[in-house]
Design a protein around this motif. Structure first.
Motif, PDB file in Angstrom:
ATOM      1  N   ALA A 160       0.826  -1.206   0.000  1.00  0.00           N
ATOM      2  CA  ALA A 160       0.000   0.000   0.000  1.00  0.00           C
ATOM      3  C   ALA A 160       0.861   1.257   0.000  1.00  0.00           C
ATOM      4  CB  ALA A 160      -0.914  -0.006   1.224  1.00  0.00           C
ATOM      5  N   ALA A 161       0.288   2.337  -0.551  1.00  0.00           N
ATOM      6  CA  ALA A 161       0.916   3.658  -0.488  1.00  0.00           C
ATOM      7  C   ALA A 161       0.462   4.331   0.801  1.00  0.00           C
ATOM      8  CB  ALA A 161       0.513   4.485  -1.701  1.00  0.00           C
ATOM      9  N   GLU A 187      -7.481   6.612  -1.581  1.00  0.00           N
ATOM     10  CA  GLU A 187      -8.110   6.358  -2.880  1.00  0.00           C
ATOM     11  C   GLU A 187      -7.353   5.301  -3.674  1.00  0.00           C
ATOM     12  OE1 GLU A 187      -9.431   8.772  -6.969  1.00  0.00           O
ATOM     13  OE2 GLU A 187      -8.648   9.865  -5.234  1.00  0.00           O
ATOM     14  N   SER A 188      -6.034   5.445  -3.738  1.00  0.00           N
ATOM     15  CA  SER A 188      -5.216   4.476  -4.475  1.00  0.00           C
ATOM     16  C   SER A 188      -5.271   3.096  -3.834  1.00  0.00           C
ATOM     17  CB  SER A 188      -3.764   4.970  -4.519  1.00  0.00           C
ATOM     18  OG  SER A 188      -2.903   3.976  -5.030  1.00  0.00           O
ATOM     19  N   ASN A 189      -5.212   3.026  -2.535  1.00  0.00           N
ATOM     20  CA  ASN A 189      -5.207   1.735  -1.841  1.00  0.00           C
ATOM     21  C   ASN A 189      -6.547   1.012  -1.955  1.00  0.00           C
ATOM     22  OD1 ASN A 189      -2.531   2.087  -1.005  1.00  0.00           O
ATOM     23  ND2 ASN A 189      -3.154   3.193   0.830  1.00  0.00           N
ATOM     24  N   LEU A 190      -7.646   1.756  -1.952  1.00  0.00           N
ATOM     25  CA  LEU A 190      -8.949   1.113  -2.134  1.00  0.00           C
ATOM     26  C   LEU A 190      -9.034   0.459  -3.506  1.00  0.00           C
ATOM     27  CD1 LEU A 190     -11.435   3.658  -0.501  1.00  0.00           C
ATOM     28  CD2 LEU A 190     -10.626   1.492   0.446  1.00  0.00           C
ATOM     29  N   LYS A 191      -8.503   1.120  -4.520  1.00  0.00           N
ATOM     30  CA  LYS A 191      -8.503   0.534  -5.866  1.00  0.00           C
ATOM     31  C   LYS A 191      -7.644  -0.730  -5.901  1.00  0.00           C
ATOM     32  CE  LYS A 191      -9.310   4.868  -8.357  1.00  0.00           C
ATOM     33  NZ  LYS A 191      -8.713   5.889  -9.277  1.00  0.00           N
ATOM     34  N   GLU A 240      -5.027  -5.546   7.787  1.00  0.00           N
ATOM     35  CA  GLU A 240      -5.286  -4.464   8.730  1.00  0.00           C
ATOM     36  C   GLU A 240      -4.902  -3.138   8.059  1.00  0.00           C
ATOM     37  OE1 GLU A 240      -3.986  -3.565  13.352  1.00  0.00           O
ATOM     38  OE2 GLU A 240      -2.434  -4.137  11.920  1.00  0.00           O
ATOM     39  N   PHE A 241      -5.714  -2.101   8.267  1.00  0.00           N
ATOM     40  CA  PHE A 241      -5.467  -0.783   7.659  1.00  0.00           C
ATOM     41  C   PHE A 241      -5.341  -0.876   6.144  1.00  0.00           C
ATOM     42  CE2 PHE A 241      -2.925  -0.625  11.752  1.00  0.00           C
ATOM     43  CZ  PHE A 241      -3.862   0.059  12.501  1.00  0.00           C
ATOM     44  N   PHE A 242      -6.193  -1.666   5.489  1.00  0.00           N
ATOM     45  CA  PHE A 242      -6.021  -1.839   4.043  1.00  0.00           C
ATOM     46  C   PHE A 242      -6.160  -0.531   3.255  1.00  0.00           C
ATOM     47  CE2 PHE A 242     -10.605  -2.641   4.450  1.00  0.00           C
ATOM     48  CZ  PHE A 242     -11.141  -2.007   3.340  1.00  0.00           C
ATOM     49  N   PRO A 243      -6.922   0.483   3.715  1.00  0.00           N
ATOM     50  CA  PRO A 243      -6.967   1.713   2.914  1.00  0.00           C
ATOM     51  C   PRO A 243      -5.771   2.646   3.095  1.00  0.00           C
ATOM     52  CG  PRO A 243      -8.979   1.415   4.225  1.00  0.00           C
ATOM     53  CD  PRO A 243      -7.926   0.514   4.789  1.00  0.00           C
ATOM     54  N   SER A 244      -4.911   2.397   4.077  1.00  0.00           N
ATOM     55  CA  SER A 244      -3.895   3.406   4.399  1.00  0.00           C
ATOM     56  C   SER A 244      -2.532   2.861   4.766  1.00  0.00           C
ATOM     57  CB  SER A 244      -4.384   4.253   5.575  1.00  0.00           C
ATOM     58  OG  SER A 244      -4.550   3.456   6.735  1.00  0.00           O
ATOM     59  N   ALA A 245      -2.414   1.590   5.135  1.00  0.00           N
ATOM     60  CA  ALA A 245      -1.236   1.075   5.854  1.00  0.00           C
ATOM     61  C   ALA A 245      -1.074   1.882   7.142  1.00  0.00           C
ATOM     62  CB  ALA A 245       0.008   1.078   4.994  1.00  0.00           C
ATOM     63  N   MET A 246       0.106   1.832   7.766  1.00  0.00           N
ATOM     64  CA  MET A 246       0.270   2.513   9.055  1.00  0.00           C
ATOM     65  C   MET A 246       1.738   2.860   9.283  1.00  0.00           C
ATOM     66  SD  MET A 246      -0.646   3.799  11.953  1.00  0.00           S
ATOM     67  CE  MET A 246      -2.403   3.468  11.965  1.00  0.00           C
ATOM     68  N   ALA A 247       1.979   4.104   9.685  1.00  0.00           N
ATOM     69  CA  ALA A 247       3.293   4.568  10.146  1.00  0.00           C
ATOM     70  C   ALA A 247       3.049   5.882  10.870  1.00  0.00           C
ATOM     71  CB  ALA A 247       4.258   4.764   8.979  1.00  0.00           C
ATOM     72  N   PHE A 248       4.070   6.405  11.499  1.00  0.00           N
ATOM     73  CA  PHE A 248       3.963   7.721  12.109  1.00  0.00           C
ATOM     74  C   PHE A 248       4.309   8.745  11.037  1.00  0.00           C
ATOM     75  CE2 PHE A 248       5.776  11.217  14.805  1.00  0.00           C
ATOM     76  CZ  PHE A 248       4.565  11.595  15.373  1.00  0.00           C
ATOM     77  N   GLY A 303     -18.437   4.629   5.494  1.00  0.00           N
ATOM     78  CA  GLY A 303     -17.901   5.281   4.310  1.00  0.00           C
ATOM     79  C   GLY A 303     -17.338   4.320   3.283  1.00  0.00           C
ATOM     80  N   GLU A 304     -16.386   4.827   2.482  1.00  0.00           N
ATOM     81  CA  GLU A 304     -15.890   4.077   1.319  1.00  0.00           C
ATOM     82  C   GLU A 304     -15.306   2.696   1.643  1.00  0.00           C
ATOM     83  OE1 GLU A 304     -14.919   7.272   2.267  1.00  0.00           O
ATOM     84  OE2 GLU A 304     -14.059   8.266   0.499  1.00  0.00           O
ATOM     85  N   PRO A 305     -14.473   2.546   2.706  1.00  0.00           N
ATOM     86  CA  PRO A 305     -13.921   1.203   2.949  1.00  0.00           C
ATOM     87  C   PRO A 305     -14.999   0.153   3.224  1.00  0.00           C
ATOM     88  CG  PRO A 305     -12.627   2.854   4.083  1.00  0.00           C
ATOM     89  CD  PRO A 305     -13.855   3.548   3.595  1.00  0.00           C
TER      90      PRO A 305
END
Length: 307
Positions: free
Chosen positions: A10-11, A16-20, A41-49, A62-64
């Protein structure tokens, strides 16, 4: 039933890109015959600080969630995954399991891990979903390494679904962190889904994130946290035998699982908080980042989201 676990590159924070990407990979798995597809987990965004994560949460409905419901309906199957979900003025890491009739079942991860505290709060449900498949348990990332997860699911579920977004150590070494600590993290990651299967007595579908990311380090503004996500998407049977596995590539794995086969738990649950022996350095970072993250969530994330 034929089960699939998706692994994404994921980016970070690009919803938007990750949902596609998630939709494409899930549809590939359904087209190959999967009846249930689990996203990470966190498929629409990934995770980091990272500042991008301040705006990665989405409304629960919503969209997810609409993506998961659409995947289930269009493919006459079951689709699941977690995302930072806004509801009632807070953000939770909510796993949604969607069925083709439009019904959904939810679990909020019980406790954020390290910098995840910056972006959501923990939930209080037991993670046992009363679904058309029967009782399904949910475990997300470090829920797989906590004894209380195994206790709340043991002998209560026919299947465990979930995923992870488990990061590695940074490429620039932190003081006191040797390569052996990173090797131990990967070892724990690889062992955790099979261990949970044996402790609970149920098959596991574990989706994951892989790929590189560039983030920051809490309370260390000049330190670039460049690293990678550990991957290790995995499907096991109720005895913890690995039926399918992926290392760090993007795609999906698939295997047949038997939900009607009863399996007695074959491994005892330790009385300690953690199932594995976490390195001291990791436990220290866990403690300081948890405290920092809770304050950051109250003062920055909620403000950015208008909550």
């Amino acid at each position: 039933m034929k089960a699939a676990a998706v692994q994404m590159r994921a980016a970070l924070g690009d919803v938007e890109s990750n949902l596609k990407s998630a939709e494409h990979l899930a549809n590939q798995a359904f087209s190959a015959g999967a009846e249930i597809v689990i996203l990470p987990e966190f498929f629409p965004s990934a995770m980091a600080f990272h500042p991008k994560m301040l705006y990665a949460a989405r409304p629960l409905h919503g969209e997810p969630m609409e993506l998961l419901k659409g995947l289930a309906k269009q493919n006459n199957g079951v689709a699941g995954g977690s995302f930072n979900a806004i509801r009632q003025g807070e953000v939770y890491n909510t796993f949604v399991l969607a069925f083709p009739d439009g019904s959904v079942f939810l679990h909020d991860k019980d406790q954020p891990t390290m910098w995840e505290n910056c972006y959501y709060i923990g939930g209080t449900d037991d993670g046992v979903l009363d679904t058309p498949l029967g009782p399904v348990g949910v475990s997300l990332c470090w829920e797989f390494v906590r004894s209380r997860t195994a206790r709340r699911l043991r002998n209560k579920v026919k299947l465990i679904v979930g995923g992870s977004c488990w990061w590695d150590l940074p490429k620039v070494a932190l003081p006191g962190f040797s390569p052996a600590v990173g090797a131990r993290l990967l070892e724990i990651m690889q062992q955790s889904p099979p261990k949970m299967a044996r402790m609970v007595g149920a098959p596991v579908i574990h989706a994951a994130h892989a790929g590189d990311f560039k983030g920051k380090m809490p309370l260390m503004p000049g330190f670039p946290y460049e690293s990678n996500l550990l991957g290790q998407a995995m499907i096991t049977d109720a005895q913890g035998k690995i039926l399918a596995k992926m290392d760090r590539e993007e795609g999906y794995i698939m295997a047949d699982i038997d939900l009607d086969e009863h399996a007695e738990p074959s491994e005892e649950i330790p009385q300690t908080f953690w199932i594995p022996d976490l390195p001291l350095q990791i436990r220290a970072v866990w403690a300081y980042q948890n405290r920092h993250g809770r304050r950051y969530y109250r003062t920055k994330t909620k403000k950015a989201l208008g909550l």
